[in-house]
Design a protein around this motif. Structure first.
Motif, PDB file in Angstrom:
ATOM      1  N   SER A   1       0.822  -1.209   0.000  1.00  0.00           N
ATOM      2  CA  SER A   1       0.000   0.000   0.000  1.00  0.00           C
ATOM      3  C   SER A   1       0.853   1.255   0.000  1.00  0.00           C
ATOM      4  O   SER A   1       0.358   2.349  -0.287  1.00  0.00           O
ATOM      5  CB  SER A   1      -0.912   0.002   1.233  1.00  0.00           C
ATOM      6  N   VAL A   2       2.140   1.108   0.321  1.00  0.00           N
ATOM      7  CA  VAL A   2       3.026   2.274   0.314  1.00  0.00           C
ATOM      8  C   VAL A   2       3.108   2.881  -1.087  1.00  0.00           C
ATOM      9  O   VAL A   2       3.432   4.062  -1.245  1.00  0.00           O
ATOM     10  CB  VAL A   2       4.423   1.863   0.823  1.00  0.00           C
ATOM     11  N   VAL A   3       2.777   2.099  -2.097  1.00  0.00           N
ATOM     12  CA  VAL A   3       2.797   2.610  -3.477  1.00  0.00           C
ATOM     13  C   VAL A   3       1.857   3.799  -3.615  1.00  0.00           C
ATOM     14  O   VAL A   3       2.115   4.725  -4.392  1.00  0.00           O
ATOM     15  CB  VAL A   3       2.412   1.487  -4.460  1.00  0.00           C
ATOM     16  N   PHE A   4       0.757   3.824  -2.866  1.00  0.00           N
ATOM     17  CA  PHE A   4      -0.193   4.928  -2.960  1.00  0.00           C
ATOM     18  C   PHE A   4       0.430   6.256  -2.546  1.00  0.00           C
ATOM     19  O   PHE A   4      -0.100   7.310  -2.878  1.00  0.00           O
ATOM     20  CB  PHE A   4      -1.415   4.649  -2.076  1.00  0.00           C
TER      21      PHE A   4
ATOM     22  N   GLU B   1       0.010  15.133  -3.370  1.00  0.00           N
ATOM     23  CA  GLU B   1       0.528  14.888  -2.019  1.00  0.00           C
ATOM     24  C   GLU B   1      -0.555  15.093  -0.967  1.00  0.00           C
ATOM     25  O   GLU B   1      -0.626  14.347   0.019  1.00  0.00           O
ATOM     26  CB  GLU B   1       1.720  15.806  -1.749  1.00  0.00           C
ATOM     27  N   GLU B   2      -1.415  16.080  -1.154  1.00  0.00           N
ATOM     28  CA  GLU B   2      -2.485  16.306  -0.197  1.00  0.00           C
ATOM     29  C   GLU B   2      -3.467  15.146  -0.176  1.00  0.00           C
ATOM     30  O   GLU B   2      -3.955  14.739   0.888  1.00  0.00           O
ATOM     31  CB  GLU B   2      -3.210  17.609  -0.539  1.00  0.00           C
ATOM     32  N   LEU B   3      -3.747  14.575  -1.343  1.00  0.00           N
ATOM     33  CA  LEU B   3      -4.617  13.398  -1.386  1.00  0.00           C
ATOM     34  C   LEU B   3      -3.974  12.220  -0.664  1.00  0.00           C
ATOM     35  O   LEU B   3      -4.645  11.453   0.044  1.00  0.00           O
ATOM     36  CB  LEU B   3      -4.929  13.035  -2.838  1.00  0.00           C
ATOM     37  N   GLN B   4      -2.671  12.060  -0.838  1.00  0.00           N
ATOM     38  CA  GLN B   4      -1.977  10.969  -0.151  1.00  0.00           C
ATOM     39  C   GLN B   4      -1.992  11.161   1.356  1.00  0.00           C
ATOM     40  O   GLN B   4      -2.136  10.195   2.114  1.00  0.00           O
ATOM     41  CB  GLN B   4      -0.540  10.888  -0.672  1.00  0.00           C
ATOM     42  N   VAL B   5      -1.869  12.400   1.807  1.00  0.00           N
ATOM     43  CA  VAL B   5      -1.951  12.669   3.243  1.00  0.00           C
ATOM     44  C   VAL B   5      -3.349  12.355   3.760  1.00  0.00           C
ATOM     45  O   VAL B   5      -3.512  11.833   4.875  1.00  0.00           O
ATOM     46  CB  VAL B   5      -1.569  14.139   3.529  1.00  0.00           C
ATOM     47  N   GLN B   6      -4.380  12.639   2.965  1.00  0.00           N
ATOM     48  CA  GLN B   6      -5.742  12.313   3.382  1.00  0.00           C
ATOM     49  C   GLN B   6      -5.907  10.807   3.603  1.00  0.00           C
ATOM     50  O   GLN B   6      -6.614  10.380   4.522  1.00  0.00           O
ATOM     51  CB  GLN B   6      -6.736  12.807   2.335  1.00  0.00           C
TER      52      GLN B   6
ATOM     53  N   CYS C   1      10.189  -2.868   1.011  1.00  0.00           N
ATOM     54  CA  CYS C   1       9.711  -1.626   0.396  1.00  0.00           C
ATOM     55  C   CYS C   1      10.874  -0.917  -0.283  1.00  0.00           C
ATOM     56  O   CYS C   1      11.904  -0.673   0.344  1.00  0.00           O
ATOM     57  CB  CYS C   1       9.089  -0.736   1.464  1.00  0.00           C
ATOM     58  N   PRO C   2      10.739  -0.545  -1.564  1.00  0.00           N
ATOM     59  CA  PRO C   2      11.820   0.182  -2.229  1.00  0.00           C
ATOM     60  C   PRO C   2      12.087   1.510  -1.536  1.00  0.00           C
ATOM     61  O   PRO C   2      11.157   2.150  -1.024  1.00  0.00           O
ATOM     62  CB  PRO C   2      11.272   0.390  -3.652  1.00  0.00           C
TER      63      PRO C   2
ATOM     64  N   CYS D   1       8.682   8.907   0.170  1.00  0.00           N
ATOM     65  CA  CYS D   1       7.375   9.557   0.054  1.00  0.00           C
ATOM     66  C   CYS D   1       6.468   9.162   1.220  1.00  0.00           C
ATOM     67  O   CYS D   1       5.737  10.006   1.760  1.00  0.00           O
ATOM     68  CB  CYS D   1       6.730   9.194  -1.282  1.00  0.00           C
ATOM     69  N   PHE D   2       6.500   7.899   1.592  1.00  0.00           N
ATOM     70  CA  PHE D   2       5.676   7.429   2.708  1.00  0.00           C
ATOM     71  C   PHE D   2       6.026   8.184   3.983  1.00  0.00           C
ATOM     72  O   PHE D   2       5.149   8.596   4.759  1.00  0.00           O
ATOM     73  CB  PHE D   2       5.878   5.923   2.885  1.00  0.00           C
ATOM     74  N   LEU D   3       7.304   8.404   4.220  1.00  0.00           N
ATOM     75  CA  LEU D   3       7.727   9.099   5.433  1.00  0.00           C
ATOM     76  C   LEU D   3       7.184  10.520   5.470  1.00  0.00           C
ATOM     77  O   LEU D   3       6.659  10.967   6.497  1.00  0.00           O
ATOM     78  CB  LEU D   3       9.259   9.108   5.515  1.00  0.00           C
TER      79      LEU D   3
END
Length: 1420
Positions: free
Chosen positions: A430-433, A497-502, A605-606, A612-614
């Motif tokens: 899921s980190v790909v998201f 990025e804002e969508l990913q934070v959501q 995880c690559p 980005c996940f961090l």
């Protein structure tokens, strides 16, 4: 290659919704006409369209099943064609990659067995199914554009790490990286691919041809006349190099570009699913108005499930047929996914989210749980795949639409909890998201339109400084246009990025533990009139229009067979933990699998995903942290965040096998159990400690009580314990149940209060999977994660305990791979700088080239064009990297993480010995994050712009200064990291000033640790720190790079060793005070420096002799590069040790020249001996050193006359010119008394060569000789005058000494060195030597040279006085406390000094036999 999903056999509840024939006219709530209109509106035939009311057959719930069967009827031929076994292939019907036997090399295969990542040089894998006749196709989604060969192979093909698909007979491949096709030989074919492209691989075994297409465009026939016939069948296959990745589609999902009839989708199921979807959409667009008896058109977002029986029964009929289809991957992606994406694109996010919630509510209501779960799993996997492989378009619309749908699904509470518990971290990455991939094709990403004007910095790096060429007006305009384009790109990326934070905010929601779903809220009006409750099948009183004779018949079977339709419990959210606590469990497992290669390898995880996940996690974490602060004023803001130290030792958070500062956790529990009890009120179970030994593994365990047999139960029981040592501590079962956990069973008592039995709380340690909200957040009986608070920690809470664990995981993530990836991405900026320099050089050559040389001008113009195009491409890519990785916001995230680590370390340090429990990665992250901020985010963003920059530098300096020699830290790697960080820290002016700002007591302690004897620890980095503090003050020591290296390009101008000198007079003063005032500091430190100098220079001379002998051989041979590197390192160490001696002599000359000190004479004699040896080796004409330097071998660039000779000169000048008169006289006498002294070596410094001896060849007239006078840019006029004064003084003193010297009998010479007369006698054995030899020997050994008896005292000895017998021997000294601390054997962490520069065989003119003292072996 169409593959069919094999269905699982589950028992499904009966959906028979008809009633008895005699009740056929009863319609329930609504009257017959309205029901007929409603059913015709929902179930209209797609072939005939909406017919007139008079020509339609009346519809009701009795004949609706028959109508649905006709509506969903598929032609028999089409049905048979979709179900028949496809001819021409062998293998499983579900085609996947063969991860059990059909591969070569190391590969990481996704969980769906369709995605693969190369993890070796050139790994190969094939599918599980092969084809032998007909036409077949499969698609490959390219995730990276590197080296790959995609195609077909037979089962007889044999591959290895060098040969893959296409490199053997009967294997065929297309390579879009090199734009070639392969079948043993290779030719040009097709065009280049990029990430996001889709390669279609087509094989026609009827015609014997093979072709490929790229994004639906045919590349033409690649191969003809394929081998066919008996035993010839072809498998889809791929070979790919390290870190390359793709995803296959063999037909289980809709093909993006279908070409071949055989690959058509399951048309019958698709047709049914499309028709049912149409009915479902119609049901969502119309509502019943039973009062006025009409249908009301509604927008899907306005439609609400009100609990009307007519609508419920209608939807039940739809899902009776739709539910089994929604378990098929193909249907989910082609039908449901398309429908939901259409909903998302049709309106604003709020409206789309409402519709998606309605759909998910209905799925959970009308489908069995396993059906919904399969559907959601396939839906999320399809979304992940589409997001991962979608190409980068200018407005990032593809990524935005997939993320918006993901948010809509995850915002549904029940679906989110299921996906979080079973799918997001268990099945797929899921980190790909949270990753935004970098476009490899600038044109397709639209960067040319966003950034039409390119720009790059124009730097001219020179010696000791960086010159920034002044911008012209045109360059200024280009730069501003480029910056505006970068801002446009950044704004578009920020939307994603804002969508990913959501998404992460949804996963971190902790308020959905026992909430009320939207469906329940919608049904409240319906259930509001029930007296006995909706769960009672007999309770129908007060239901208004439901009452009546017609209600029992149609609704009775539904109530009994499908009770979830009419029970409120069906609409309740799943009971259990909130999303955040599920996330914590999965997140911890994710960290464990990525820590040190643990766990299931495909889950790794690559690093680019982890970065980005961090950043998204930090944004979501700080949002919830500050939100909690707003509602709880006593807590802290996220700016003040840190991880409390009790988390590291109370066993509530699992750190796997990660190293602690004090060593292994089991060791710390044993050695610090008393400190845990006294400081943190934690008692470790003694049996838990015993269970960690291997002897306990095979013990027979006795039957245990039920509570103990359930390991790690969530249990927190308070109450009085009658005995000081409760019985549960003696239970062997409890200790063994947790023996392999990373935490121990503990007894916790109320902190900082007198212990009593009534205050004790018994807590059993839990694993991450079994913790509950109470175990994390705590309650009135316990503090959750914060149990065991030490007295140094404040009582005021920081925030929610769960957020502290998320913060701890974020720090661990940075340590795992984020820092490494941040350094890797700097390569784009380096490429820009290299091409910019190449372009400037080319333009300079164009300006200088004569116009008559048109051929050269044409080539230079062509090169200029290539460099310009490459720079345009790289500058746009650099803009993308800066926006996604190195933006101001990302820099602030790393800075915040740095400050979190600093506060955490400071709080942990206050706990005293318990600081040893802290994981090492906190110190590593503090060091590495500072390095990243300083080196990776410039020049666009500067660390100096960050708030609290100087305070942060000072706090980090205090940590480095205190902990680089902290005895609580035992790990070799982390100690080395601290030492290297401090060495780098003092190389830069800003950070060095920060070191000077720390409290004076800490500064003095740091300097004292730096001056500890070198034999007791690794000393090279310590010596480097001292050298950096002196650099800029020594003789000729103001250079950044060595003079002979100015014309060469440095590997990295940002290296600490290439920074401008920035000496610290404050720290030098601390060193002077410690050396002057400490009675044993100066002797022990300087003795160790002299020992290491003896070793380093001796090793250097030995290695250059070997190098020279190898170079002189006639046959061609090669010198090992590692040997050259070690040789250069020994030379650099020798120079740095000489500089430290120069600093000591300059700051405190009396430790060598004041012979009232007991060790001064000995130190001065040793120093003179070593200086003479170095000078003789380096200054001899055409000697070994000179010959090796002339070779200029790669790896020996730093070896030259200048650095070592100016260091020796600086020491001699300080002794002979700057010292007091008495000190100068002593230094001169010691220097001249040394048998190795040669005045010629001093003359060599100024280029004054001695005349050649008779019979020797004259030196070449064109040979350039060394002279300090040639380095006017590095050596001042005053310094040259001092050297001339020194030479004149030594010349005069040498002549006087030669005239005054008297011949000495050989019997009167020291039997050790044969250079000085006997002047000391050992007691009690009576053997004799000179004072210099015995003083030097006693520094390391108390045994006599000759008889090995222990020397008790040393007395002066005079031959004349002893011959007459008139004088009493005078006691020179007894062996006491001055020498006892120095009698040390070499530490295992340091390299022992093996010898003192024994002369080497270089020829008769240079074979100087100088008997010297070997520190280890005694007399020679």
């Amino acid at each position: 290659m169409a593959s069919k999903e094999g269905g699982m056999a589950f028992s499904r509840k009966s959906y028979k919704l008809t009633s008895d024939a005699e009740k056929s006219r009863v319609t329930g709530i609504v009257h017959e006409k309205l029901l007929n209109d409603y059913l015709h509106r929902v179930f209209s035939s797609p072939d005939h369209g909406p017919a007139a009311a008079t020509s339609r057959k009346p519809l009701n719930f009795q004949n609706l099943p028959e109508h649905l069967d006709q509506l969903l009827h598929v032609d028999e031929e089409e049905e048979e064609e979709s179900q028949e076994q496809v001819e021409g292939r062998l293998g499983p019907s579900t085609v996947v990659l063969d991860h059990t036997g059909g591969f070569e090399g190391l590969l990481l295969v996704d969980d769906d067995l369709l995605g693969v990542i190369g993890h070796s040089n050139f790994g190969t894998i094939r599918s599980t199914t092969c084809v032998y006749k007909g036409k077949w196709i499969y698609e490959v989604l390219i995730s990276s554009q590197g080296l790959m060969q995609i195609g077909w192979c037979t089962i007889n093909c044999r591959f290895n790490q060098e040969e893959g698909v296409g490199d053997t007979h009967n294997s065929y491949a297309y390579d879009g990286n090199r734009v070639r096709k392969w079948n043993v030989t290779t030719t040009n074919y097709g065009k280049a691919w990029a990430a996001g492209d889709i390669v279609s691989c087509l094989i026609d075994l009827d015609e014997g041809t093979l072709s490929f297409s790229l994004n639906g465009v045919s590349l033409g026939t690649a191969f003809e006349n394929l081998s066919r016939g008996l035993g010839m069948a072809y498998f889809p296959a791929i070979s790919l190099s390290f870190k390359e990745s793709v995803a296959f589609n063999f037909g289980s999902r809709p093909l993006r570009y279908p070409f071949v009839k055989k690959a058509d989708p399951p048309s019958a199921d698709l047709a049914r699913a499309q028709r049912l979807l149409g009915c479902f959409r119609a049901a969502l667009s119309v509502e019943l108005d039973p009062v006025e008896g009409r249908l009301v058109e509604k927008e899907s977002s306005e439609w609400r499930l009100q609990g009307q029986p007519t609508i419920l029964l209608t939807l039940a009929h739809i899902f009776h047929h739709f539910a089994p289809l929604l378990r098929e991957v193909y249907v989910v992606e082609a039908v449901l996914m398309s429908f939901l994406l259409g909903v998302v694109e049709a309106g604003p996010p709020e409206r789309a989210q409402t519709v998606v919630h309605q759909v998910l509510d209905l799925l959970w209501l009308f489908m069995e749980d396993y059906e919904v779960q399969d559907c959601l799993k396939q839906l999320m996997m399809s979304l992940l795949r589409l997001y991962r492989f979608s190409p980068i378009v200018p407005d990032l619309s593809l990524q935005i639409r997939y993320l918006r749908l993901t948010i809509a699904i995850l915002s549904h509470q029940k679906s989110r909890k299921f996906l979080l518990s079973n799918v997001l971290f268990d099945v797929l990455r899921s980190v790909v998201f949270f990753y935004i991939k970098s476009p490899l094709r600038v044109e397709e990403a639209g960067l040319q339109e966003l950034i039409p004007t390119t720009w790059w910095p124009h730097r001219s790096p020179r010696e000791g400084k960086e010159e920034m060429r002044e911008e012209t007006a045109e360059e200024r305009l280009r730069r501003r246009a480029y910056e505006r384009g970068c801002q446009r790109l950044k704004k578009r990326i920020e939307v994603v990025e804002e969508l990913q934070v959501q998404i992460l905010k949804l996963l971190l929601n902790n308020k959905d533990g026992n909430g009320v779903s939207d469906s329940q809220a919608c049904l409240r009006p319906w259930w509001g009139g029930c007296q006995t409750g909706p769960g009672d099948p007999e309770g129908r009183a007060g239901m208004g229009p439901v009452q009546g004779a017609g209600w029992d018949a149609p609704l009775g079977p539904v109530w009994g067979q499908h009770p979830q339709l009419l029970t409120a419990s069906a609409f309740l959210p799943p009971k259990g933990e909130a999303s955040r606590y599920i996330f914590l469990t999965k997140f911890r497992k994710f960290l464990q699998e990525n820590a040190s290669g643990r766990g299931n390898t495909p889950m790794l995880c690559p690093p680019e995903y982890m970065v980005c996940f961090l950043h998204r996690l930090i944004s979501a974490l700080r949002f919830y942290w500050d939100e909690y602060k707003a509602s709880n004023p006593r807590t802290s803001f996220s700016e003040e965040a840190y991880v409390p130290p009790q988390i590291f030792y109370n066993g509530k958070v699992d750190y796997f096998d990660l190293q602690r500062l004090g060593g292994l956790l089991s060791h710390l529990r044993k050695t610090l159990k008393d400190d845990l009890a006294s400081k943190a009120n934690i008692l470790i179970d003694p049996l838990e400690l015993q269970a960690t030994t291997m002897d306990d593994l095979d013990e027979d365990e006795e039957p245990a009580p039920a509570a103990a047999q359930r390991p790690m139960q969530a249990l927190a029981v308070g109450g009085a314990l009658p005995l000081p040592r409760p019985g549960w501590l003696s239970s062997p079962t409890l200790g063994r149940a947790n023996r392999f956990l990373s935490t121990a069973a503990v007894t916790l008592m109320t902190p900082r209060r007198p212990l009593s039995a009534s205050e004790k709380v018994k807590v059993r340690t839990l694993s991450a999977e079994q913790r509950t909200r109470e175990d994390i957040e705590g309650s009135q009986w316990n503090e959750g994660l914060l149990v065991g608070r030490p007295p140094e920690e404040p009582d005021q809470p920081l925030t929610e305990n769960s957020l502290l664990e998320v913060l701890d995981g974020a720090v661990m993530m940075y340590n795992l791979s984020v820092h490494q990836q941040l350094g890797k991405m700097v390569g784009v900026s380096d490429d820009v700088n290299e091409y910019a320099m190449a372009l400037r050089d080319t333009e300079d050559k164009l300006r200088r080239c004569p116009k008559r040389r048109k051929d050269i001008l044409a080539e230079l113009t062509k090169s200029q064009k290539v460099f310009s195009e490459k720079l345009d491409h790289l500058s746009r890519r650099l803009a993308w990297v800066h926006a996604t990785v190195y933006s101001q916001e990302k820099m602030q995230d790393i800075y915040w993480l740095l400050r979190v680590c600093l506060r955490t370390i400071e709080h942990g340090d206050r706990t005293g010995s318990l600081f040893a429990f802290m994981p090492e990665f906190y110190l590593s992250v503090a060091i590495n994050s500072y390095s990243a901020l300083k080196n990776y985010f410039g020049p666009v963003h500067s660390m100096e712009e960050l708030p609290g920059y100087e305070e942060t530098l000072t706090r980090l300096a205090a940590i480095l200064a205190k902990h680089f020699a902290d005895t609580r830290i035992v790990g070799t790697d982390i100690r080395d990291s601290l030492m290297q960080a401090l060495a780098s820290y003092v190389c830069y002016p800003n950070s060095l000033r920060a070191v000077e700002r720390i409290p004076e007591e800490q500064r003095i302690t740091m300097v004292k640790n730096l001056l500890a004897p070198y034999e007791q620890r690794p000393w090279a980095q310590t010596n480097w720190i001292l050298v950096r503090l002196w650099r800029g003050c020594g003789f000729g020591y103001r250079y950044t790079r060595l003079p002979h290296l100015l014309k060469t390009k440095p590997e990295d101008a940002s290296l600490p060793s290439l920074q401008k000198p920035c000496p610290s007079t404050l720290l030098q003063q601390h060193m002077a005070d410690l050396l002057r005032e400490g009675s044993d500091v100066a002797p022990s430190f300087l003795n160790s420096v002299l020992n290491q100098l003896n070793w380093a220079f001796s090793e250097f001379i030995g290695m250059i002799q070997e190098i020279h002998q190898a170079a002189e051989r006639l046959e061609r041979n090669f010198v090992d590069s590692r040997q050259l590197k070690v040789c250069a390192t020994c030379f650099d160490l020798s120079v740095s040790l000489l500089r430290v001696l120069e600093m000591a002599i300059t700051l405190v000359p009396e430790i060598f020249l004041d012979w009232a000190r007991p060790t001064s004479e000995m130190l001065l004699r040793r120093l003179a001996q070593l200086l003479n040896q170095v000078l003789n080796r380096v200054t001899a004409e055409r000697n070994l050193f000179d010959r090796v330097v002339t070779l200029r071998l790669p790896g020996l660039e730093s070896v030259d006359h200048y650095p070592i000779l100016v260091a020796v000169t600086g020491i001699l000048v300080r002794l002979l010119v700057h010292g007091p008169a008495s000190g100068t006289e002593r230094a001169t006498s010691v220097l001249l008394a040394d048998p190795c002294f040669q005045l010629r070596s001093i003359s060599y410094l100024l280029g004054q060569l001695e005349p050649p001896a008779p019979g020797t060849a004259l030196p070449a007239p064109d040979r350039k000789h060394f002279s300090l006078q040639s380095y006017t840019d590095y050596i001042s006029v005053e310094e040259l005058a001092q050297v001339e004064q020194m030479l004149a003084h030594l010349t005069s003193a040498s002549a006087q000494a030669a005239a005054a010297s008297l011949p000495t009998s050989e019997e009167d010479l020291c039997p050790i060195c044969y250079a000085h007369p006997i002047s000391a006698v050992f007691q009690p054995c009576g053997h004799k030597s000179c004072k210099a030899c015995i003083d030097q020997h006693l520094m390391n050994n108390k045994d006599c040279f000759f008889c090995k008896a222990t020397i008790v005292s040393v007395e002066d000895w005079d031959k004349a006085a002893n011959a007459t017998g008139t004088s009493t021997p005078q006691l020179k000294y007894r062996l006491g406390p001055i020498y006892e601390p120095l009698a040390l054997s070499p530490s295992p962490h340091s390299i022992p000094p093996p010898r003192l520069c024994e002369p080497l065989q270089q020829g008769p003119s240079h074979a100087l036999f100088v008997p010297q003292l070997d520190f280890q072996s005694g007399p020679q």
